[in-house]
Each structure stands twice: as C-alpha cells, then as structure tokens.
Design a protein around this motif. Structure first.
Motif, PDB file in Angstrom:
ATOM      1  N   PHE A  89     -46.234  17.740 -15.856  1.00 40.01           N
ATOM      2  CA  PHE A  89     -45.206  16.842 -14.800  1.00 40.01           C
ATOM      3  C   PHE A  89     -45.159  16.241 -16.549  1.00 40.01           C
ATOM      4  CE2 PHE A  89     -46.961  18.403 -11.019  1.00 40.01           C
ATOM      5  CZ  PHE A  89     -46.363  18.397 -10.458  1.00 40.01           C
ATOM      6  N   ASP A  90     -45.499  15.888 -17.689  1.00 39.24           N
ATOM      7  CA  ASP A  90     -45.476  14.909 -18.738  1.00 39.24           C
ATOM      8  C   ASP A  90     -44.070  16.164 -20.013  1.00 39.24           C
ATOM      9  OD1 ASP A  90     -45.443  13.290 -19.996  1.00 39.24           O
ATOM     10  OD2 ASP A  90     -46.935  13.941 -21.369  1.00 39.24           O
ATOM     11  N   VAL A  91     -43.749  15.293 -20.474  1.00 38.92           N
ATOM     12  CA  VAL A  91     -42.446  16.004 -21.443  1.00 38.92           C
ATOM     13  C   VAL A  91     -43.866  16.841 -22.457  1.00 38.92           C
ATOM     14  CG1 VAL A  91     -41.028  15.323 -23.333  1.00 38.92           C
ATOM     15  CG2 VAL A  91     -41.872  14.260 -21.621  1.00 38.92           C
ATOM     16  N   SER A  92     -43.276  17.877 -22.903  1.00 34.78           N
ATOM     17  CA  SER A  92     -43.620  18.703 -23.511  1.00 34.78           C
ATOM     18  C   SER A  92     -42.734  19.486 -25.109  1.00 34.78           C
ATOM     19  CB  SER A  92     -43.607  20.478 -23.205  1.00 34.78           C
ATOM     20  OG  SER A  92     -44.381  21.227 -24.249  1.00 34.78           O
ATOM     21  N   VAL A  93     -43.432  18.579 -26.384  1.00 37.24           N
ATOM     22  CA  VAL A  93     -41.756  18.545 -27.173  1.00 37.24           C
ATOM     23  C   VAL A  93     -41.442  19.380 -28.162  1.00 37.24           C
ATOM     24  CG1 VAL A  93     -41.046  17.315 -29.111  1.00 37.24           C
ATOM     25  CG2 VAL A  93     -42.230  15.704 -27.427  1.00 37.24           C
ATOM     26  N   GLU A  94     -42.518  20.229 -27.835  1.00 38.60           N
ATOM     27  CA  GLU A  94     -42.688  21.329 -28.882  1.00 38.60           C
ATOM     28  C   GLU A  94     -42.339  22.171 -28.164  1.00 38.60           C
ATOM     29  OE1 GLU A  94     -45.333  19.366 -27.958  1.00 38.60           O
ATOM     30  OE2 GLU A  94     -46.640  18.729 -29.937  1.00 38.60           O
ATOM     31  N   LEU A  95     -42.369  23.109 -26.571  1.00 41.89           N
ATOM     32  CA  LEU A  95     -42.046  23.395 -25.921  1.00 41.89           C
ATOM     33  C   LEU A  95     -39.925  23.399 -26.210  1.00 41.89           C
ATOM     34  CD1 LEU A  95     -41.786  25.944 -24.147  1.00 41.89           C
ATOM     35  CD2 LEU A  95     -42.780  24.723 -22.150  1.00 41.89           C
ATOM     36  N   GLU A  96     -39.556  22.410 -25.776  1.00 42.79           N
ATOM     37  CA  GLU A  96     -38.174  22.207 -25.314  1.00 42.79           C
ATOM     38  C   GLU A  96     -37.573  22.264 -27.066  1.00 42.79           C
ATOM     39  OE1 GLU A  96     -37.500  17.925 -23.709  1.00 42.79           O
ATOM     40  OE2 GLU A  96     -39.068  18.357 -22.112  1.00 42.79           O
ATOM     41  N   GLN A  97     -38.098  22.241 -27.782  1.00 45.72           N
ATOM     42  CA  GLN A  97     -37.721  21.866 -29.219  1.00 45.72           C
ATOM     43  C   GLN A  97     -37.868  23.753 -29.198  1.00 45.72           C
ATOM     44  OE1 GLN A  97     -39.583  20.015 -32.370  1.00 45.72           O
ATOM     45  NE2 GLN A  97     -39.012  21.112 -34.065  1.00 45.72           N
ATOM     46  N   LEU A 107     -34.058  27.501 -19.427  1.00 41.63           N
ATOM     47  CA  LEU A 107     -35.527  27.132 -19.580  1.00 41.63           C
ATOM     48  C   LEU A 107     -35.307  25.906 -19.802  1.00 41.63           C
ATOM     49  CD1 LEU A 107     -36.891  30.706 -20.946  1.00 41.63           C
ATOM     50  CD2 LEU A 107     -37.236  29.769 -18.308  1.00 41.63           C
ATOM     51  N   LEU A 108     -34.382  25.911 -20.884  1.00 43.10           N
ATOM     52  CA  LEU A 108     -34.278  24.231 -21.410  1.00 43.10           C
ATOM     53  C   LEU A 108     -35.007  23.815 -20.670  1.00 43.10           C
ATOM     54  CD1 LEU A 108     -35.169  22.086 -23.618  1.00 43.10           C
ATOM     55  CD2 LEU A 108     -33.231  22.994 -23.647  1.00 43.10           C
ATOM     56  N   GLU A 109     -33.527  23.652 -19.332  1.00 45.99           N
ATOM     57  CA  GLU A 109     -32.914  22.555 -18.549  1.00 45.99           C
ATOM     58  C   GLU A 109     -33.889  22.767 -17.168  1.00 45.99           C
ATOM     59  OE1 GLU A 109     -31.655  20.059 -16.186  1.00 45.99           O
ATOM     60  OE2 GLU A 109     -30.915  20.737 -18.177  1.00 45.99           O
ATOM     61  N   THR A 110     -35.192  24.263 -17.031  1.00 43.28           N
ATOM     62  CA  THR A 110     -35.872  24.024 -16.366  1.00 43.28           C
ATOM     63  C   THR A 110     -37.284  23.375 -16.641  1.00 43.28           C
ATOM     64  OG1 THR A 110     -35.497  25.736 -15.291  1.00 43.28           O
ATOM     65  CG2 THR A 110     -37.933  25.471 -14.922  1.00 43.28           C
ATOM     66  N   VAL A 111     -37.503  22.984 -17.829  1.00 42.69           N
ATOM     67  CA  VAL A 111     -38.704  22.277 -18.017  1.00 42.69           C
ATOM     68  C   VAL A 111     -38.229  21.153 -18.066  1.00 42.69           C
ATOM     69  CG1 VAL A 111     -40.172  21.861 -20.470  1.00 42.69           C
ATOM     70  CG2 VAL A 111     -39.834  23.958 -19.694  1.00 42.69           C
TER      71      VAL A 111
END
Length: 310
Positions: A89-97, A107-111
């Motif tokens: 439930f936290d932000v994943s900066v690396e995954l979003e990037q 997928l970015l919107e889902t995350v």
C-alpha cells in the motif's frame, strides 16, 4: 428502523462529543498479525493476506470495501514478517518509473491507485494473543471514538458494501453492530455464536454470545463473521478479559462483558461471504472473482464448461 427500540440510557456517552454532536465512524482496524498456518508452506515467507485472488491480494479486496463504505483511515495490526503489507500500500518509486519508461500506462495507473487508496497506519502485535488482543493493540491509534473492524479472511461480494450496510444501521441505532450469518451448527466451534431477540428485518438484538461452542451448546445458528462496529468502551472490556484455554484474549468474550452495559445488534448482511482463510473458501473465491472479470471471465467460463471432471 421500525420496531427497534432506541438505546436510551444504555447508549455509551462516548457516542457523542462534548458539544453533543454525534460521532461518526472514521477509522477501520485490520488485524493482520496471524501466521497463516493453514496455507503453509505458501505463507512461510509471505503474509496470508497477500495471497492473490486472480491478481489482487485478499486484503486489498477488504480495504476496498472499507473505502467504498466511506472509511479512509486504515489501521493495520501487523506482526513479524508482515512488511509486504506495508510495501503493497506504499508508493513504489522504482516500479512506477519502470512502468512509465516502458509506456505501460494501464499498469502504472493500477499501481498508483493502490498506493493512493487510503491513509494507512501500522502497529505491531508483538505476541499472538488472539483477536481481542490485536484489537486492543490499536487502542492509541483509534482513540476515544467508535470504529470498524475488518477481518481480512472474509471477502464479501454485495450490491451495497457489507460495512456500508452496517454503518447505516449504526447511524440509526448508535450501538455496537456485529455482522452475522447462518452457519451449520456442525461448524459452531469455529465461530463466535449469538443468541438473539429477532428483529423485524436483518437487525436483531443480541442476548448472549458464546465463543466457539460445541454444536450442542450453540445458542443459535448465527455466527459472527469478520465485520464489526464497536464503541471505544470495548477497550476497557478487553483489558479486563482473561485469556482463554489457548492463552488468547477473545473479542467475543469482551463483547459479552460489554453486553451487560450496552445494546449490541447482530446484523444479517446482504451479500455473499467467501472465507479465504480456508483452502476451499479461497479456491471458491478465486473462481468466483475470475468469472466476474471482463478480461478473463468469458474464456475461463468456457474452459470450465469444457473441462471434463471424473
């Protein structure tokens, strides 16, 4: 609700503020510190709450029910080895990037949706001392106001979220509300069971509660399932509750003590519950969730129809 008596003097004074304004339920407690032994070895290194129904972990379905019910302050009671819950439930900066760089917008919107669902706070239950103790651990974060409790094992499919149904009842009746459903008496030893004074609809006054009775001793066929609305007074009763034969503090025992002072209502919610804490229930929930999905449901349904079962 017609035919339901108003609480009068049995209503806790803590249900109103010092200015006389009625307090709304704003916070939801999610006990999630258990070992998940029924799903070993899958849960040896990951929380059982993170087991997926298709592609979404079980706990997210329940959190989404809380949010759909208007509760955006989520308190998760965790234990050792539960860090994945916080990370999910936290932000994943690396995954979003990574997703942005590879133009995976969906997928970015889902995350990003997952990390923006609600306001999360975490508190650790250092010992496995039962559901009642897990709720008591959240006391300082809950404060002096009524609150909801969700058990992550119970995923409920309903036209109106089950907790929203209960909150509407709470707003009218201003007392503790327990979600119940009919269970086979042969399974009473797996539930807190209630004896009721039947109401005119789905809400009934609780007359007694028994934690996991033998079938012959069950006061009815109504078992408490994983949704509660509780007054802050429950914390005092939890403090006074002795441990049971397994060394645990049971929430049902504290509710029995609370019942001596306040009304408690049992509510037969409208919806279908899946007990994902058991293998069979988890499998049923997985199939039902898959069939409802637009992306995989039609093909999965066709495969099931074509499957030959001996």
């Amino acid at each position: 609700m017609q035919g339901m008596q108003r609480p009068g003097p049995m209503l806790s004074s803590r249900a109103v503020t010092r200015t006389g304004t009625m307090v709304r339920v704003r916070k939801a407690v999610f006990p999630a510190a258990g070992f998940g032994t029924r799903f070993l070895p899958a849960t040896k290194a990951q929380p059982k709450e993170m087991l997926p129904l298709v592609d979404k972990p079980v706990i997210q379905y329940v959190v989404e029910e809380a949010i759909a019910s208007g509760l955006r302050n989520i308190i998760v009671v965790t234990g050792r080895g539960k860090r994945a819950l916080e990370d999910h439930f936290d932000v994943s900066v690396e995954l979003e990037q990574f997703l942005a760089e590879h133009h995976k917008a969906d997928l970015l919107e889902t995350v990003r949706t997952v990390s923006g669902l609600a306001n999360f706070a975490y508190v650790r239950q250092k010992e496995q001392l039962g559901l009642g103790h897990a709720v008591l651990v959240a006391r300082d974060l809950v404060g002096d106001e009524p609150f909801a409790v969700f058990l992550g094992d119970d995923v409920i499919e309903a036209p109106v979220p089950a907790m929203k149904q209960m909150l509407d009842l709470f707003e009218r009746e201003r007392c503790a509300v327990l979600a119940v459903e009919k269970v086979p008496r042969s399974m009473s030893s797996s539930y807190g069971m209630v004896r009721i004074e039947p109401g005119p609809g789905r809400a009934h006054r609780v007359l007694d509660l028994v934690e996991k009775p033998r079938p012959a001793e069950a006061p009815s066929d109504l078992g408490i399932i994983g949704r509660y609305i509780l007054p802050p007074d429950i914390f005092t009763h939890l403090e006074r509750t002795a441990v049971d034969g397994r060394g645990e503090i049971q929430l049902t025992d504290a509710l029995k003590s609370l019942l001596a002072e306040q009304r408690i209502l049992a509510y037969e919610f409208e919806g279908i519950r899946y007990d994902t804490g058991h293998k069979l229930g988890f499998l049923k929930a997985t199939v039902e969730c898959a069939l409802r999905r637009a992306d995989v449901g039609p093909e999965f349904r066709a495969w099931l129809k074509a499957l030959r079962l001996d």
